[in-house]
Design an enzyme around this catalytic site. Structure first.
Site, short mmCIF file in Angstrom:
data_model
loop_
_atom_site.label_atom_id
_atom_site.label_comp_id
_atom_site.label_asym_id
_atom_site.label_seq_id
_atom_site.Cartn_x
_atom_site.Cartn_y
_atom_site.Cartn_z
N HIS A 159 35.31 25.16 20.22
CA HIS A 159 35.14 24.15 19.18
C HIS A 159 34.89 22.76 19.77
CE1 HIS A 159 36.11 26.91 16.01
NE2 HIS A 159 37.30 27.16 16.48
N ASP A 195 34.56 35.33 18.79
CA ASP A 195 35.80 34.81 18.21
C ASP A 195 35.68 34.84 16.68
OD1 ASP A 195 38.25 32.72 19.07
OD2 ASP A 195 37.43 32.34 17.08
N HIS A 197 36.25 32.54 14.65
CA HIS A 197 35.75 31.25 14.16
C HIS A 197 34.41 30.90 14.80
CE1 HIS A 197 40.18 31.18 13.83
NE2 HIS A 197 39.94 30.59 12.67
N ASP A 284 40.93 36.90 17.68
CA ASP A 284 41.52 36.60 16.37
C ASP A 284 40.75 37.32 15.25
OD1 ASP A 284 40.49 33.05 16.53
OD2 ASP A 284 39.44 34.90 17.09
N1 LIG Z 1 44.05 24.99 12.22
C1 LIG Z 1 42.63 25.01 12.40
C2 LIG Z 1 42.16 26.37 12.84
C3 LIG Z 1 41.61 26.30 14.22
C4 LIG Z 1 40.96 27.61 14.66
C5 LIG Z 1 41.19 27.84 16.11
C6 LIG Z 1 40.45 29.03 16.65
O1 LIG Z 1 40.96 30.10 16.84
N2 LIG Z 1 39.18 28.89 16.91
O2 LIG Z 1 38.48 29.92 17.47
ZN LIG Z 2 39.26 31.53 16.67
#
Ligand SMILES: NCCCCCC(=O)NO
Ligand SMILES: [Zn+2]
Length: 343
Positions: A159, A195, A197, A284
């Site tokens: 991110h 991932d 996200h 995840d």
């Molecule tokens: N509380 C915000 C969620 C962040 C996602 C983190 C993640 O696993 N990104 O791949």
């Molecule tokens: Zn993630």
């Protein structure tokens, strides 16, 4: 496959995150790395420390002012009489200016980030720099001829944009690895982000480039973090047009659906004909992940690894998310074992 790991990640802990509007303890915690390390050791993977890299190496994918901010942010916080963890509380929004950097640490935090989920503490810079060195070491091993390598990075990185932190990420480990492979002579590199996200930071960094293809399979941003990037109509810009593909999927996506989309992504990679691959490996996507909504089961992770191996590319795996702490280690080891048994 060698595993690159540094225990310096432990310096990044403590604090709270604003998750979906609620202030909660961080999901991204040190025990994640310990469970992954234990599982990989048990599975017989050799564990190596990272090499050292010059500070300039980080400037291959991040702005110098952003890096300088990360290095000095906590001491600025202390100079303002603060301690503990710090979170941004004001961000430049639509109609406000992005060309002026305010002087106070409170405002700089917001200038260089886009959420309040990513607390910084005194040891954050030490931890993220070590994670970046793990990623660069894994890339170096592959550039030097190893078929694959895995960087156990904590916190994650996908991110983190050219000059922004968020989503628990500060330095984009996968982008650093991809750029390192390019700098070592790999003409074309693909970053495949599995991932849960969207890898918005990686997309940001390579958005206008045709030498690094970015592909991400993730929860639909219409309902899922990072919300504001990761849609299927995003394909790059300028020279980069056509070198970005997003596959947003709905909550509840199971393996059969996921696998079908993965095969489409693998075909795009074959069409691109790269010389190496970086995999942003978040697990995840697991059915019991506390902050995610896909339904992959433990038995699917070896299959994921095997599909990735089917491309026959030199591959750098970079650890991203995965917060079902008791299972994260087994799921990561399963991907790597599935890869090795097929490569
Ligand atoms: N509380 C915000 C969620 C962040 C996602 C983190 C993640 O696993 N990104 O791949
Ligand atoms: Zn993630």
């Amino acid at each position: 496959m060698k595993v690159i790991y540094s225990d310096k990640h432990q310096a990044h802990q403590g604090g709270m995150e604003l998750h979906r509007g609620e202030l909660v303890p961080c999901y991204e915690m040190p025990s994640r790395a310990q469970f992954m390390l234990d599982a990989l050791r048990q599975a017989g993977f050799p564990i190596l420390p990272p090499r050292d890299f010059a500070p300039e190496q980080l400037e291959r994918v991040h702005s110098a002012d952003y890096l300088q901010f990360l290095r000095t942010a906590y001491s600025q916080w202390q100079a303002a009489g603060k301690s503990g963890f710090m979170l941004p509380s004001a961000f430049p929004a639509r109609g406000q200016r992005q060309d002026k950097i305010p002087t106070g640490i409170h405002a700089k935090l917001g200038y260089y980030s886009y959420d309040a989920s990513t607390p910084m503490v005194a040891g954050t810079w030490q931890a993220v720099e070590a994670g970046a060195h793990c990623a660069l070491t894994a890339a170096a091993l592959v550039a030097e001829g190893e078929q694959s390598a895995y960087a156990l990075c904590r916190p994650p990185g996908h991110h983190a944009g050219y000059a922004t932190f968020g989503g628990y990420c500060f330095l984009n480990n996968a982008a650093l690895a991809a750029q390192y492979l390019r700098d070592q002579g790999k003409r074309k590199v693909v970053v495949l982000d599995v991932d849960y996200h969207h890898g918005n930071g990686t997309q940001d960094i390579f958005w206008q480039r045709d030498d690094v293809l970015t592909i991400s399979i993730h929860g639909d941003p219409a309902t899922e973090y990072p919300f504001f990037l990761g849609y299927a109509d995003e394909h790059g810009e300028g020279a980069g047009l056509g070198y970005c593909h997003n596959f947003p999927l709905p909550a509840g996506t199971d393996w059969p659906t996921y696998q079908q989309v993965l095969l489409k992504a693998l075909q795009l990679i074959k069409d691109f004909n790269p010389d190496a691959m970086v995999v942003s490996l978040g697990v995840d996507t697991f059915e019991d992940d506390p902050i995610s909504a896909f339904k992959l089961k433990a038995g699917h992770y070896p299959l994921l690894g095997a599909h990735i191996a089917s491309l026959g590319l030199p591959t750098v795996f970079i650890q991203e998310g995965g917060y079902a702490v008791a299972e994260v280690g087994q799921n990561v080891a399963a991907v790597l074992q599935g890869f090795e048994q097929t490569a």
